[in-house]
Structure formats: structure tokens, C-alpha cells
Design an enzyme around this catalytic site. Structure first.
Site, PDB file in Angstrom:
ATOM      1  N   GLU A 119       0.819  -1.208   0.000  1.00  0.00           N
ATOM      2  CA  GLU A 119       0.000   0.000   0.000  1.00  0.00           C
ATOM      3  C   GLU A 119       0.857   1.264   0.000  1.00  0.00           C
ATOM      4  OE1 GLU A 119      -3.158  -0.088   2.847  1.00  0.00           O
ATOM      5  OE2 GLU A 119      -3.742  -2.110   2.295  1.00  0.00           O
ATOM      6  N   LYS A 172     -15.917  -1.374   3.639  1.00  0.00           N
ATOM      7  CA  LYS A 172     -15.270  -1.702   2.364  1.00  0.00           C
ATOM      8  C   LYS A 172     -16.318  -2.200   1.373  1.00  0.00           C
ATOM      9  CE  LYS A 172     -10.738  -3.242   4.148  1.00  0.00           C
ATOM     10  NZ  LYS A 172     -10.036  -4.440   4.706  1.00  0.00           N
TER      11      LYS A 172
END
Ligand code: PGA
Ligand code: ZN
Length: 424
Positions: free
Chosen positions: A204, A336
Site C-alpha cells: 500500500e 469496504k
């Protein structure tokens, strides 16, 4: 005029170079919307399941079957339906799939379609996505949760914990929050390089550390905040994603880096010690998804001073969020899109968190793309917090940069420290 005229799926590529599903939707008035499915690496067992081709090609990650399902089944099923009725479209998608975890057509195919429909409806209304989903309600720019060091499944398990993040709680605007974070990210990189502890960049975008103990990362992060000229705790605070399901199950937690095993009580004491020693304002998945009793105990002890987020444990399920609120297992929900599988179910989980008095964090996945939908949802739903990964790599920066544009266009207030749980 806003009925669905065309739905087309294609294979595109994500930030790990893996195939993923993109869907384009066109309405009768010519409005076009597009959505791309993200992909997790440290997934909860109850998430919507992505449809992957398996086999040897492309590591088994190809999505030809999912794309074929979009073009062969989903497209004719949605054709002619009202494209601005997101709830009806999502219900039709869920019914067409017919499985409890979206395994038949794939969570990836469904979520990309659902996102594309939402964008098409916003385009048809001639509104930016954030304004379309806000529908006139007040909005704020979210407090960002930004990874500085990446570990766990995203960095070859070099440290056991997954995300060592900062939250710029002292910032007065989103723009200032990013500038403060940029200084800390740079400072952390140079401190690690100088100490010979830098192995590269994790999935990430966070620095990939070579440490001998998990706590070294906390010390480094606290030092980096000071090195950048800020007060740890007041200007920027620390936030952790333990992602404990990755190294714990059945009440046993194996810390590979430190070559020791802890039981639930040992994990709670370890994390409690860190809460006392470092300026930590938020902890995600402190215990494994199967350790509800541990989560309840952790929240009983620390929930009055720290945000405790459920990710793998809640999997963006409205029912699981409501249950967690009732038993007091967490005080915050990670949200999410692809855990739930459709925009409507994601929104329902978010509303369930609100109803339970929890804070909510709209979140990206470790596998991402240029799709910036979540930034608009975080603003438009007035979620208050946004988690996107680190401060490097354009699949991350695209989402932070989009929030800068929205802040400039709206002049909306910055949610800041007040967005954190516990709600005071
Ligand atoms: P994932 O990690 O996208 O790999 O699941 C993100 C998180 O755990 O928050
Ligand atoms: Zn997580």
C-alpha cells in the site's frame, strides 16, 4: 431516459499487477459510469468472494469468468431497468447471483457493476458523485488514516502487524492533513534508511521495515512525528491495524517476528501496554475475527479511550455490525465496498454503524486502482474518516488528491479529531 442501455465488463489490472474487473454502464440519456473492483490480501472469511479463474495462468488470479458473467448474465438482466434506483439494481444483482457470499458471479463482478451504476446515475443528475450520494445532507472532508509503515501480509510478514498509520488529528483542513503526513512519511523514510532498517515499499506504499520487534515500528513512528517537527498525540496520532486474524485463531496468536505465542489475555495486555506507552488513538482488528469474547474484553477495557475498529470481524455486514454493537465488541466499523459486494449493502453497514453509535471509516483494499469512488462516498456519506493506504503510489494518491479537489470545490469543513470513536 435514465434506464440502463448498456453494461459492459472488461479486464483491467490492479496495483499488484493482477487482473481485476472493470464495468461500464450507459443510461438511455447517454450518461456513462465506470467502476473497478479492488482486491484484498488479508481478507475476512465472511467477505463476498471474488470469482477468479484459478489454474496456473496469471497465478490463478485471472477474471475472465467474472467478466464473462458481466457481459453474458448481468448485462441482459439489468438492461431496461431504472439506473437511478440503486437499491433496486443492487437487489437485482444479489438475486441474480443467488448465493449468500456472491461466489457464483463473483463479488468482483457485482461490486464493479454496482459502482458503475452509481456513477452513471450521478452523471445523469449532472452532479459529482459526493453530491449525488449526499442528496443535500451536510458533508465533511474525512480525517485521513495514512499508512507510514506496511507489514503483515502486505510486506512479506516482515513485521506481524499490518499497518502502522498516522492520523493528523491537529490539522484544520484536509489539505493541511496531507501536508503534515507528507512530512512524517519523508521523516520516517530517512530515519529508517539511516538506521539500515529500510527494505523498500510495501503493497500500500508504506515503508517496508526490517525490524527485530513489532514495538520498534511504534518507536520509529513516534520519532518520525517528532523529527518532522510535530507533537505526537496533539498534531498527529498513531493508528494501528493489527489484522490479528492473519496470525491468530482459536485464541492463540503467533508473533513470528518475536518467535512467541500469546493467548487472548496476552494479546490484550501487549496492546494495552502499547496504548499506555504510545499516542495511539485507533486500533483495528486487535484480536482475530473468531475471538469475539476477546474483542468484547478489549473494548470493555480500552473502548473509552481508543477507537477500536472491526474489519475482518465485521466484513461490512449490517447484521454483523448491529450484533457487534449489541455485545460491545468494537466501537467503530471499517466500511469496504467489496466486502459487502454492492453499494446498497455497503451503505446499510455504514448506517448500522451510525445506529449503534459507532464511528465509521470508509476504506480501500491493498489491491487498488485509479478508481476514486471511496473518496466520494466518505465525503458524501459524511463518514468522517477515510483509509486508503500510504502516501505513495498513484492508486493511493489518486484518492487523497480527489479529496483535495472536493475540499476546494465545496469548502466543506474538515471532520478532524471529532470523527474518532469513542464519541464524546
Ligand atoms: P486488505 O487489507 O485489503 O489486504 O484486506 C486492508 C485492511 O486489512 O484493512
Ligand atoms: Zn484491516
Amino acid at each position: 431516459m435514465s434506464e440502463i442501455r448498456r453494461v459492459s465488463g472488461r479486464r483491467v489490472w490492479d496495483s499488484r499487477g493482477r487482473p481485476t474487473v472493470e464495468v461500464e454502464v450507459e443510461l438511455g440519456d447517454g450518461s456513462i459510469g465506470r467502476g473497478i473492483a479492488p482486491a484484498g490480501a488479508s481478507r475476512g472469511t465472511r467477505e463476498a468472494i471474488d470469482l477468479r479463474d484459478g489454474g496456473a495462468r496469471l497465478g490463478g488470479f485471472d477474471v475472465q469468468r467474472a467478466v464473462a458473467g458481466v457481459n453474458g448474465e448481468i448485462a441482459p438482466h439489468l438492461a431496461g431497468r431504472e439506473g437511478t434506483d440503486q437499491a433496486a439494481i443492487d437487489a437485482a444483482l444479489v438475486a441474480l447471483d443467488g448465493t449468500p457470499n456472491k461466489a457464483r458471479l463473483g463479488g468482483n463482478a457485482l461490486v464493479a457493476t454496482s459502482i458503475a451504476v452509481l456513477h452513471a446515475a450521478a452523471a445523469s443528475a449532472r452532479r459529482p458523485l459526493w453530491a449525488h450520494v449526499a442528496a443535500g445532507a451536510p458533508v465533511t472532508l474525512p480525517l485521513p488514516e495514512i499508512q507510514i509503515l506496511g507489514g503483515g501480509a502486505h510486506a512479506g510478514r516482515r513485521v506481524d502487524l499490518q499497518d502502522f498509520m498516522v492520523m493528523p488529528v491537529g490539522a484544520r483542513s484536509f489539505a493541511e492533513a496531507l501536508e503534515m503526513t507528507a512530512e512524517v512519511y519523508l521523516a520516517a523514510g530517512s530515519l529508517m534508511k539511516a538506521a539500515g532498517k529500510l527494505a523498500g515499499v510495501a503493497d500500500e506504499g508504506g515503508w517496508w521495515p526490517v525490524f527485530d520487534a513489532n514495538e520498534e515500528a511504534l518507536e520509529l513512528l513516534t520519532r518520525a512525528i517528532g523529527h518532522a517537527g510535530f507533537a505526537a498525540g496533539r498534531d498527529l496520532a498513531i493508528s494501528l491495524d493489527i489484522a490479528a486474524s492473519e496470525f491468530g485463531a482459536g485464541g492463540r496468536y503467533a508473533l513470528g517476528l518475536e518467535k512467541r505465542q500469546l493467548d487472548t489475555a496476552g494479546m490484550i495486555d501487549l496492546l494495552g501496554g502499547w496504548l499506555a506507552a504510545y499516542p495511539i488513538v485507533s486500533i483495528e482488528d486487535p484480536l482475530a475475527e473468531d475471538d469475539e469474547a476477546g474483542l468484547v474484553e478489549f473494548t470493555r477495557r480500552f473502548g473509552d479511550r481508543c477507537q477500536i475498529i472491526g474489519d475482518d470481524y465485521l466484513v461490512t455486514s449490517a447484521a454483523r455490525v448491529a450484533h457487534a454493537g449489541a455485545v460491545g465488541a468494537v466501537n467503530s466499523a471499517l466500511i469496504k465496498l467489496n466486502q459487502a459486494g454492492t453499494v446498497t449493502e455497503t451503505r446499510a453497514a455504514f448506517e448500522a454503524a451510525r445506529a449503534a453509535g459507532m464511528s465509521a471509516i470508509v476504506s480501500a483494499r491493498s489491491g487498488e486502482t485509479e478508481d476514486v469512488t471511496i473518496t466520494h462516498l466518505a465525503v458524501g456519506w459524511n463518514a468522517g474518516q477515510l483509509k486508503v493506504g500510504s502516501f505513495a503510489r498513484s492508486e493511493r494518491m489518486a484518492k487523497w488528491n480527489e479529496a483535495l479537489r472536493i475540499e476546494e470545490a465545496t469548502g466543506a469543513p474538515f471532520a478532524g479529531r471529532g470523527a474518532l470513536a469513542p464519541r464524546r
